[in-house]
Design a protein around this motif. Sequence first.
Motif, PDB file in Angstrom:
ATOM      1  N   LEU A 169     -32.374  50.973 -98.658  1.00  0.00           N
ATOM      2  CA  LEU A 169     -31.359  50.252 -99.500  1.00  0.00           C
ATOM      3  C   LEU A 169     -30.239  50.545 -98.850  1.00  0.00           C
ATOM      4  O   LEU A 169     -30.007  51.858 -98.595  1.00  0.00           O
ATOM      5  CB  LEU A 169     -31.445  50.604-100.921  1.00  0.00           C
ATOM      6  CG  LEU A 169     -30.910  49.866-102.069  1.00  0.00           C
ATOM      7  CD1 LEU A 169     -31.332  48.433-102.078  1.00  0.00           C
ATOM      8  CD2 LEU A 169     -30.929  50.336-103.310  1.00  0.00           C
ATOM      9  N   GLY A 170     -29.089  49.617 -98.835  1.00  0.00           N
ATOM     10  CA  GLY A 170     -27.836  50.059 -98.353  1.00  0.00           C
ATOM     11  C   GLY A 170     -27.033  48.654 -97.930  1.00  0.00           C
ATOM     12  O   GLY A 170     -27.354  47.715 -98.226  1.00  0.00           O
ATOM     13  N   SER A 201     -24.704  49.272 -92.860  1.00  0.00           N
ATOM     14  CA  SER A 201     -24.969  50.750 -93.191  1.00  0.00           C
ATOM     15  C   SER A 201     -26.041  51.363 -92.115  1.00  0.00           C
ATOM     16  O   SER A 201     -26.119  52.631 -91.829  1.00  0.00           O
ATOM     17  CB  SER A 201     -25.591  50.900 -94.487  1.00  0.00           C
ATOM     18  OG  SER A 201     -26.816  50.063 -94.652  1.00  0.00           O
ATOM     19  N   LYS A 223     -29.168  50.072 -92.045  1.00  0.00           N
ATOM     20  CA  LYS A 223     -30.737  49.841 -92.479  1.00  0.00           C
ATOM     21  C   LYS A 223     -31.412  48.817 -91.762  1.00  0.00           C
ATOM     22  O   LYS A 223     -32.595  48.928 -91.349  1.00  0.00           O
ATOM     23  CB  LYS A 223     -30.844  49.615 -93.985  1.00  0.00           C
ATOM     24  CG  LYS A 223     -30.227  47.891 -94.506  1.00  0.00           C
ATOM     25  CD  LYS A 223     -30.320  47.895 -96.101  1.00  0.00           C
ATOM     26  CE  LYS A 223     -29.905  46.499 -96.180  1.00  0.00           C
ATOM     27  NZ  LYS A 223     -28.364  46.065 -95.770  1.00  0.00           N
ATOM     28  N   HIS A 250     -31.945  55.467 -99.332  1.00  0.00           N
ATOM     29  CA  HIS A 250     -30.625  55.022 -99.716  1.00  0.00           C
ATOM     30  C   HIS A 250     -29.734  55.409 -98.271  1.00  0.00           C
ATOM     31  O   HIS A 250     -29.614  56.473 -97.705  1.00  0.00           O
ATOM     32  CB  HIS A 250     -29.821  55.833-100.562  1.00  0.00           C
ATOM     33  CG  HIS A 250     -30.503  55.258-102.086  1.00  0.00           C
ATOM     34  ND1 HIS A 250     -30.126  54.434-102.867  1.00  0.00           N
ATOM     35  CD2 HIS A 250     -31.719  55.951-102.634  1.00  0.00           C
ATOM     36  CE1 HIS A 250     -30.895  54.374-103.978  1.00  0.00           C
ATOM     37  NE2 HIS A 250     -31.673  55.276-103.878  1.00  0.00           N
ATOM     38  N   ASP A 309     -26.404  55.035 -95.528  1.00  0.00           N
ATOM     39  CA  ASP A 309     -24.903  54.779 -95.755  1.00  0.00           C
ATOM     40  C   ASP A 309     -24.410  55.303 -94.373  1.00  0.00           C
ATOM     41  O   ASP A 309     -24.735  56.526 -94.132  1.00  0.00           O
ATOM     42  CB  ASP A 309     -24.271  55.610 -97.057  1.00  0.00           C
ATOM     43  CG  ASP A 309     -22.885  54.807 -96.927  1.00  0.00           C
ATOM     44  OD1 ASP A 309     -22.668  53.730 -96.845  1.00  0.00           O
ATOM     45  OD2 ASP A 309     -21.976  55.458 -97.686  1.00  0.00           O
ATOM     46  N   GLU A 344     -33.084  60.168-101.033  1.00  0.00           N
ATOM     47  CA  GLU A 344     -34.412  59.297-101.510  1.00  0.00           C
ATOM     48  C   GLU A 344     -34.785  59.468-102.855  1.00  0.00           C
ATOM     49  O   GLU A 344     -34.313  60.423-103.583  1.00  0.00           O
ATOM     50  CB  GLU A 344     -35.511  60.000-100.757  1.00  0.00           C
ATOM     51  CG  GLU A 344     -36.721  59.264-100.552  1.00  0.00           C
ATOM     52  CD  GLU A 344     -37.934  59.962 -99.847  1.00  0.00           C
ATOM     53  OE1 GLU A 344     -38.862  59.454 -99.919  1.00  0.00           O
ATOM     54  OE2 GLU A 344     -37.718  60.822 -99.242  1.00  0.00           O
TER      55      GLU A 344
END
Length: 242
Positions: A39-40, A44, A46, A215, A217, A224
């Motif tokens: 997720l990001g 970011s 990902k 996560h 970024d 996590e």
Amino acid sequence: MSTLVARHVSKSYLSGGKPISVLTDASLSVDEGQFVTILGPSGSGKSTLLNICGLIETLDGGELIHKNTVLNKLTQRQRTDYRRQHLGFIFQSFNLVPVMTVADNVAYPLMLLDWSEADKKQRVREVLKQVGLSDFADKKPEQLSGGQSQRVAVARALVKRPSIIIADEPTASLDAETATQVIEQMKALATEQGTACLIATHDPRLLPYSDSVLHVDHGLIVRESVTVKPVSENHITLGELS
């Protein structure tokens, strides 16, 4: 047992002759049967991390290991062969071939594998039943709804029984009900067949089904977290989906 491990992965691209860092010291592990979400925000890193884990892009530094194989040491040809044998992919845009039937789209990843034609046809029938599309085998993609098209994409990803499913925004273009069905199918696959699922997304609807949420970024996995509510509230089996 960890199916996939990425250790201290870094990746940069040249822009205007200058390197731009996209990933910096990113590490993750995905176990057999685990459903892991990345997720990001946009930019970011990902999707780059997902592409590296899917052997679509190469890393600049670090290691990528699938079971006992160090994937970043493979040649380009070996990477292609490894991807064909062990990885399945699900894309936001479905990527179905419009002139092929549903059955032929699902069978496409088997074309270069050393399977008999009888085994290929049997496996396609099995996987279409698993995703509830047995009656659509002879349809063309243009005759399907968005949700049905994405279920074909799920079937195509799992048809060769891959060790890992790589999914990039698999629910972004789906309504809430259809997205839930697709997520449940992927979760059932991961749990029942021991397939690791690694998914990049902006979609919070995936989070309750995730065993782990990474996560990302600015090219780093900043934290996590675990699923926000019990997966058992939503989980159904592949048999219930057929």
